[in-house]
Design an enzyme around this catalytic site. Structure first.
Site, PDB file in Angstrom:
ATOM      1  N   ASP A  16     -29.740  20.500 -22.543  1.00  0.00           N
ATOM      2  CA  ASP A  16     -30.005  22.000 -22.173  1.00  0.00           C
ATOM      3  C   ASP A  16     -31.492  21.953 -22.849  1.00  0.00           C
ATOM      4  OD1 ASP A  16     -30.521  24.438 -21.639  1.00  0.00           O
ATOM      5  OD2 ASP A  16     -28.797  25.111 -22.885  1.00  0.00           O
ATOM      6  N   ASP A 112     -33.926  23.630 -16.088  1.00  0.00           N
ATOM      7  CA  ASP A 112     -34.033  23.195 -17.230  1.00  0.00           C
ATOM      8  C   ASP A 112     -32.709  22.647 -17.889  1.00  0.00           C
ATOM      9  OD1 ASP A 112     -32.716  25.471 -17.561  1.00  0.00           O
ATOM     10  OD2 ASP A 112     -33.731  26.485 -19.257  1.00  0.00           O
ATOM     11  N   GLU A 113     -31.581  22.454 -17.227  1.00  0.00           N
ATOM     12  CA  GLU A 113     -30.386  21.776 -17.849  1.00  0.00           C
ATOM     13  C   GLU A 113     -29.684  20.812 -16.760  1.00  0.00           C
ATOM     14  OE1 GLU A 113     -27.217  24.399 -18.055  1.00  0.00           O
ATOM     15  OE2 GLU A 113     -28.127  25.981 -17.112  1.00  0.00           O
TER      16      GLU A 113
END
Length: 421
Positions: A16, A112-113
């Protein structure tokens, strides 16, 4: 290193990125490091909502989704930048490229993860060593911080990555659940929002432990079948595999816009719906999909959202079809009060190649006339490939401006397609 891996079961990482948009801006401009920074929409157009902010800004109480005026009140020195989606896509692709250096089993979840299955990566070292190496490599190459959760399943890995930010690495095993997970408030559990939390509290479920111990019948009666799934998660149960193909799957395409002023004139609102229908149809053409379901979202001046949907007998895809249907839904849903935001979402998407139209009395003659054409096209595709020919309406040149249209906090996985890691 096999002794550090289970004989049965999986080892999954959840990577993350920390304050991703703000961190990317700092990586591009080091002078921003250490300063309170926020990424937000245009305040003059009433899109001034904090998309993300740096940890320095969070110390002043600035939070995601907070109105910009409120954030500036809490932090007068707040630096505000507009989103730069091309920049974020580039950084995201570079991050996923690094993850693929450790395993082929990588599932992007958002920009973003992502999840990484390292069950068979014992030759690279222990799980904690791999996590530290990934974190270090992302930071050294991209100048971006991330937190990583290590667990036997996706739910626990996601939960673990949230426990220590920024630049944290956390191991969460099933045996750790009673001590670490259960004491938390039920709303702190991944997958439970404010509304679901209120419903659970109404039947006496205050903590994650209460959810784990809850009776299934009242739980299902309160929040449906999802209640059973949440109970399983609260007990650390999650059999979902990390799916590298998940980035190519999507269930809906939608666009919404906050109006520059509250609008009550119906014709003006119809024009907004027409613009939104165009944007949704454009993205659907690029994806080569039809929709079986259309939803119109209305937000009034009191910031309350109201959505109404319609399920279709025959799937649709054109701008005209989406616009006409969205107008019908809007008319049946609108209470006449000034509108602050409008949105259209095309859902239950299916690929053009597998669309089966249910012919009715009004369309079968036109479809029959075209049958020889479709037969010829099918033969060409069978002989030369599915991309050899397609309707002109499927050819679209999407501008960068159109690509960036949509909710600021949402993630469109389009940019991952066609990328080989």
């Amino acid at each position: 290193m096999k002794e550090f891996y289970p004989k049965k079961g999986r080892v999954i990482l959840h990577v993350d990125m920390n304050s991703f948009y703000a961190s990317v801006e700092m990586a591009y401009n080091p002078q921003l490091k250490g300063k309170p920074l926020a990424i937000a929409g245009n305040e003059k157009e009433r899109r001034g909502i904090i998309v993300t902010c740096s940890y320095e800004a969070r110390k002043f109480g600035v939070k995601t989704t907070m109105p910009l005026w409120e954030a500036k009140k809490k932090c007068p020195d707040l630096i505000v930048l507009p989103p730069n989606f091309d920049r974020y896509r580039t950084a995201s692709l570079a991050m996923f490229q690094i993850l693929h250096e450790f395993s082929d089993i990588v599932e992007p979840v958002s920009i973003d993860e992502g999840y990484v299955d390292i069950t068979n990566c014992h030759e690279l070292g222990t799980p904690i060593y791999i996590a530290k190496t990934i974190q270090k490599r992302i930071y050294e190459r991209l100048d971006l911080p991330c937190s990583i959760g290590i667990a036997p399943n996706k739910f626990l890995a996601k939960t673990a990555s949230d426990l220590k930010k920024p630049m944290g690495i956390t191991i969460l095993r099933k045996r750790d659940i009673p001590q670490i997970l259960w004491p938390m408030e039920v709303e702190e559990m991944h997958g439970i929002g404010k509304k679901t939390g209120e419903k659970l509290r109404a039947i006496g479920i205050q903590t994650i432990q209460d959810l784990a111990m809850a009776q299934s019948i009242p739980l299902k009666a309160t929040i449906g079948i999802n209640g059973i799934r949440l109970k399983e998660r609260a007990n650390g149960e999650d059999n979902r595999a990390v799916d590298p193909e998940a980035a190519n799957e999507f269930k809906s395409i939608g666009n919404s816009t906050t109006l520059p002023r509250d609008v009550k004139n119906q014709q003006e609102l119809f024009q907004v719906l027409e613009t939104l229908a165009n944007k949704v149809a454009t993205r659907m053409k690029r994806k080569h999909v039809h929709a079986n379901h259309v939803t119109v979202t209305i937000r009034y001046g009191n910031r309350k959202n109201y959505s109404k949907s319609k399920k279709l007998a025959n799937p649709i895809k054109t701008e005209e079809e989406i616009h006409q249907l969205s107008k019908e839904i809007f008319i049946s849903a609108w209470d006449g009060n000034p509108v602050r935001l409008l949105g259209i979402t095309a859902g239950d998407l299916i690929d053009n190649n597998i669309v089966v139209k249910q012919l009715d009395l009004f369309s079968f003659e036109k479809d029959a006339e075209k049958e020889p054409l479709w037969t010829a096209i099918d033969k060409l595709k069978e002989k030369y490939g599915s991309s050899i020919i397609e309707p002109a309406s499927e050819r679209n040149n999407i501008s960068k401006k159109e690509e960036n249209i949509g909710t600021l906090t949402s993630f469109n996985k389009d940019f991952l397609q066609g990328k080989k890691f």
